[in-house]
Design a protein around this motif. Structure first.
Motif, short mmCIF file in Angstrom:
data_model
loop_
_atom_site.label_atom_id
_atom_site.label_comp_id
_atom_site.label_asym_id
_atom_site.label_seq_id
_atom_site.Cartn_x
_atom_site.Cartn_y
_atom_site.Cartn_z
N UNK A 1 0.84 -1.19 0.00
CA UNK A 1 0.00 0.00 0.00
C UNK A 1 0.88 1.25 0.00
N UNK A 2 0.34 2.40 -0.35
CA UNK A 2 1.16 3.62 -0.36
C UNK A 2 1.83 3.90 0.99
N UNK A 3 1.10 3.78 2.08
CA UNK A 3 1.69 4.07 3.39
C UNK A 3 2.69 2.98 3.79
N UNK A 4 2.39 1.72 3.45
CA UNK A 4 3.31 0.63 3.75
C UNK A 4 4.63 0.77 3.01
N UNK A 5 4.55 1.09 1.71
CA UNK A 5 5.76 1.30 0.91
C UNK A 5 6.59 2.45 1.47
N UNK A 6 5.91 3.53 1.82
CA UNK A 6 6.62 4.73 2.27
C UNK A 6 7.32 4.50 3.62
N UNK B 1 -1.29 9.18 -5.04
CA UNK B 1 -1.39 9.10 -6.50
C UNK B 1 -0.57 10.25 -7.07
N UNK B 2 -0.66 10.46 -8.37
CA UNK B 2 0.16 11.48 -9.02
C UNK B 2 -0.16 12.89 -8.52
N UNK B 3 -1.38 13.10 -8.04
CA UNK B 3 -1.82 14.44 -7.64
C UNK B 3 -1.84 14.68 -6.13
N UNK B 4 -1.72 13.62 -5.33
CA UNK B 4 -1.89 13.80 -3.89
C UNK B 4 -0.92 12.96 -3.08
#
Length: 167
Positions: A121-126, A141-144
């Protein structure tokens, strides 16, 4: 479809497959046989219900086998002071100052409603590889995207209590 799974995930999935093949499948086949013996199949709800359950079991077996076959096996080891697999992390959201706790898990165990966040997930990857005090940008995403601050890391162990997701 290369899901990241640990060896423990694969072992749990293999155990479920074995249970479904050796225990559940024979019971469901017997249920279908019994329901078929009740006569006219055109109005036999028990027969259709038994067939549906048998088909759901077979579908789950195929799903688990495909997940294992296409899995990318990852390590669940991490450094003591870095965020890694199966670590519970407290993060503060910069936008509003709220603090949330998440456990980083594989995709097959992810359940955001229970605080189990997938490593994909985005938060997991980060969060992976960061330390306490780090300011981390989460690209949704690309905008947020948004910033979070790592407040604590708890090295938890995978006890197997986090359930393997269904479909």
């Amino acid at each position: 479809m290369f899901n990241q799974l640990t060896q423990k995930d694969i072992a749990a999935m293999e155990a479920e497959i074995e249970e479904r093949k050796l225990v559940i499948r024979p019971k469901l086949l017997e249920s279908v046989k019994e329901a078929r013996a009740h006569g006219d199949l055109s109005e036999n709800f028990e027969y259709y219900a038994a067939k549906r359950e048998k088909n759901k079991n077979e579908s789950r077996i195929r799903f688990l086998e495909r997940m294992i076959k296409t899995a990318e096996v990852i390590s669940d080891d991490s450094k003591e002071d870095e965020i890694g697999m199966n670590n519970t992390v407290a993060v503060e959201f910069e936008e509003d100052g709220s603090i949330e706790k998440y456990k980083i898990v594989t995709t097959m165990r992810g359940n955001s409603l229970e605080g189990l966040v997938s490593v994909e997930s985005p938060i997991g990857k980060a969060l992976m590889g960061h330390k306490v005090g780090d300011r981390v940008y989460v690209q949704v995403n690309a905008d947020y995207g948004y910033y979070i601050i790592v407040r604590s890391i708890e090295n938890t162990v995978d006890t197997g209590s986090d359930k393997i997701r269904s479909f």
